[in-house]
Design a protein around this motif. Structure first.
Motif, mmCIF file in Angstrom:
data_model
loop_
_atom_site.group_PDB
_atom_site.id
_atom_site.type_symbol
_atom_site.label_atom_id
_atom_site.label_comp_id
_atom_site.label_asym_id
_atom_site.label_seq_id
_atom_site.Cartn_x
_atom_site.Cartn_y
_atom_site.Cartn_z
ATOM 1 N N GLY A 171 -2.510 12.740 9.882
ATOM 2 C CA GLY A 171 -2.260 11.310 9.747
ATOM 3 C C GLY A 171 -2.142 10.920 8.284
ATOM 4 N N PRO A 172 -1.519 9.780 8.023
ATOM 5 C CA PRO A 172 -1.412 9.312 6.627
ATOM 6 C C PRO A 172 -2.779 9.060 6.011
ATOM 7 C CG PRO A 172 0.106 8.123 8.064
ATOM 8 C CD PRO A 172 -0.811 8.894 8.949
ATOM 9 N N GLN A 194 0.835 -1.200 0.000
ATOM 10 C CA GLN A 194 0.000 0.000 0.000
ATOM 11 C C GLN A 194 0.871 1.253 0.000
ATOM 12 O OE1 GLN A 194 -3.052 -0.013 3.037
ATOM 13 N NE2 GLN A 194 -3.414 -2.211 2.844
ATOM 14 N N THR A 204 -1.239 -9.000 11.517
ATOM 15 C CA THR A 204 -2.041 -8.288 10.543
ATOM 16 C C THR A 204 -1.841 -6.791 10.622
ATOM 17 O OG1 THR A 204 -3.836 -8.304 12.131
ATOM 18 C CG2 THR A 204 -3.827 -10.060 10.492
ATOM 19 N N PHE A 239 -6.507 6.825 9.225
ATOM 20 C CA PHE A 239 -5.800 7.380 10.375
ATOM 21 C C PHE A 239 -6.485 8.617 10.938
ATOM 22 C CE2 PHE A 239 -1.693 5.263 10.850
ATOM 23 C CZ PHE A 239 -1.596 4.544 9.673
ATOM 24 N N PHE A 275 -4.628 6.957 2.809
ATOM 25 C CA PHE A 275 -4.458 5.861 1.847
ATOM 26 C C PHE A 275 -4.596 6.362 0.417
ATOM 27 C CE2 PHE A 275 -4.673 1.728 0.029
ATOM 28 C CZ PHE A 275 -5.710 1.732 -0.882
ATOM 29 N N SER A 302 -7.483 -4.225 3.279
ATOM 30 C CA SER A 302 -8.330 -3.201 3.877
ATOM 31 C C SER A 302 -7.465 -2.018 4.267
ATOM 32 C CB SER A 302 -9.027 -3.782 5.111
ATOM 33 O OG SER A 302 -10.034 -2.928 5.566
ATOM 34 N N PRO A 303 -7.607 -0.873 3.606
ATOM 35 C CA PRO A 303 -6.739 0.260 3.916
ATOM 36 C C PRO A 303 -6.999 0.795 5.315
ATOM 37 C CG PRO A 303 -8.440 0.916 2.359
ATOM 38 C CD PRO A 303 -8.562 -0.561 2.519
ATOM 39 N N LEU A 304 -5.993 1.416 5.870
ATOM 40 C CA LEU A 304 -6.110 2.035 7.187
ATOM 41 C C LEU A 304 -6.576 3.476 7.047
ATOM 42 C CD1 LEU A 304 -2.939 0.806 9.104
ATOM 43 C CD2 LEU A 304 -5.117 -0.323 8.723
ATOM 44 N N TYR A 322 -5.718 0.126 15.262
ATOM 45 C CA TYR A 322 -4.261 0.054 15.369
ATOM 46 C C TYR A 322 -3.740 1.312 16.061
ATOM 47 C CZ TYR A 322 -5.132 -3.061 11.364
ATOM 48 O OH TYR A 322 -5.603 -4.041 10.532
ATOM 49 N N PRO A 371 -9.518 -6.625 9.431
ATOM 50 C CA PRO A 371 -8.063 -6.750 9.448
ATOM 51 C C PRO A 371 -7.579 -7.491 8.218
ATOM 52 C CG PRO A 371 -9.044 -8.401 10.839
ATOM 53 C CD PRO A 371 -10.176 -7.542 10.346
ATOM 54 N N TYR A 379 0.674 5.471 0.980
ATOM 55 C CA TYR A 379 -0.041 6.505 1.717
ATOM 56 C C TYR A 379 0.641 7.848 1.499
ATOM 57 C CZ TYR A 379 -2.545 2.882 4.328
ATOM 58 O OH TYR A 379 -3.342 1.823 4.678
#
Lengths: 112, 115
Positions: free
Chosen positions: A43-44, A34, A98, B106, A46, B102-104, B33, B98, A36
Motif C-alpha cells: 500500500g502507499p 500530500q 473528506t 494504508f 505517506f 491527517s495522512p492516510l 477509507y 478525517p 505518497y
C-alpha cells in the motif's frame, strides 16, 4: 471536472541525480496536498504534506513545492539512490467530502 | 505498533459469487477509507467512514458493492455477484481524524481475481 495529473508515467534517472516529479490539478482549490510512495505489492506510504500557505517543505532528501497559482506541485528527490525506485503519488482532498483523490502516479527508476 | 491489516491478502473467486474483504484499522483511528487499484490505474475512491457511519459512499461503482464498519473499528467490504471487471487490488486506509492534514495509513491490500 476535477482532475489530478502526474505528467509522466515513468521517469528514469541515474544515481546521484535529482529526480523531479510533477503533479498538476484542475478545478480544485486544495488547502493541502500530500505525496505518497508505493512499492510493488504494497500500500502507499505517506511522505509529505504541504499546505497552501507553504511554498516549500523539506524532509531529508525530499523537497515539495506548492504553487496554487499554477495549480502545480513539484516533488524533488536529491542525490537519488536505487532504493528510491518506486511509484510516487500525489493526492488532494475532494471538494465534496473528506476523501483524498490520487493521481495515477509516476514510476521512478534510479539506475546505479 | 501494528499497522492497517487486511485479509485475505489474495482472493480468487468465480464470477457470480459474493466476496467479503476485511480491514482492521490502526487502533484509535476514527476515519477509514476503501480504495480500489486496477492494473496500471490510480487509486479509485470507494467509500469513507467516520466512526461507524459512511458520510461519503459516492465512489461505490454499483449497488453490488457495500461496506460496513462496526465498533468504530473493523470494516468489511462486500461485493455481491462478482464480475470480472471487479478484479483489482482493494486497499483500506485509516487516519487519526478525517480531513485535510491527517495522512492516510494504508494496508497492503487484498488482490481480488474474478475468474
Amino acid at each position: 471536472s476535477q482532475k489530478i495529473e502526474q505528467n509522466s508515467e515513468a521517469l528514469n534517472i541515474q544515481e546521484g541525480k535529482t529526480a523531479t516529479l510533477t503533479c498538476n490539478y484542475t478545478n480544485y482549490s486544495p488547502a493541502y496536498l500530500q505525496w505518497y510512495r508505493q512499492d510493488p505489492g504494497r500500500g502507499p506510504v505517506f511522505l509529505l504534506l504541504i499546505r497552501e500557505n507553504e511554498k516549500e517543505k523539506r524532509k531529508e532528501r525530499l523537497k515539495v513545492t506548492f504553487d496554487t497559482t499554477l495549480k502545480q506541485s513539484l516533488f524533488h528527490i536529491t542525490a537519488s539512490q536505487p532504493a528510491d525506485s518506486a511509484t510516487y503519488l500525489c493526492a488532494l482532498l475532494r471538494q465534496a467530502g473528506t476523501a483524498l483523490i490520487f493521481g495515477k502516479g509516476t514510476t521512478l527508476s534510479v539506475s546505479s | 505498533g501494528a499497522g492497517v491489516s487486511q485479509s485475505p491478502s489474495n482472493k480468487v473467486t468465480e464470477k457470480g459469487k459474493d466476496v467479503e474483504l476485511r480491514c482492521d484499522p490502526i487502533s484509535g483511528h476514527t476515519a477509514l477509507y476503501w480504495y480500489r487499484q486496477s492494473l496500471g490505474q490510480g487509486l479509485e475512491f470507494l467509500i469513507y467512514f467516520q466512526g461507524n457511519s459512511a458520510p461519503d459512499k459516492s465512489g461505490l461503482p454499483s449497488d453490488r458493492f457495500s461496506a460496513e464498519r462496526t465498533g468504530g473499528s473493523v470494516s468489511t467490504l462486500t461485493i455481491q455477484r462478482t464480475q470480472q471487471e471487479d478484479s483489482a487490488v482493494y486497499l483500506c486506509a485509516s487516519s487519526f481524524r478525517p480531513g485535510h492534514d491527517s495522512p492516510l495509513h494504508f494496508g497492503n491490500g487484498t488482490r481480488l481475481t474474478v475468474t
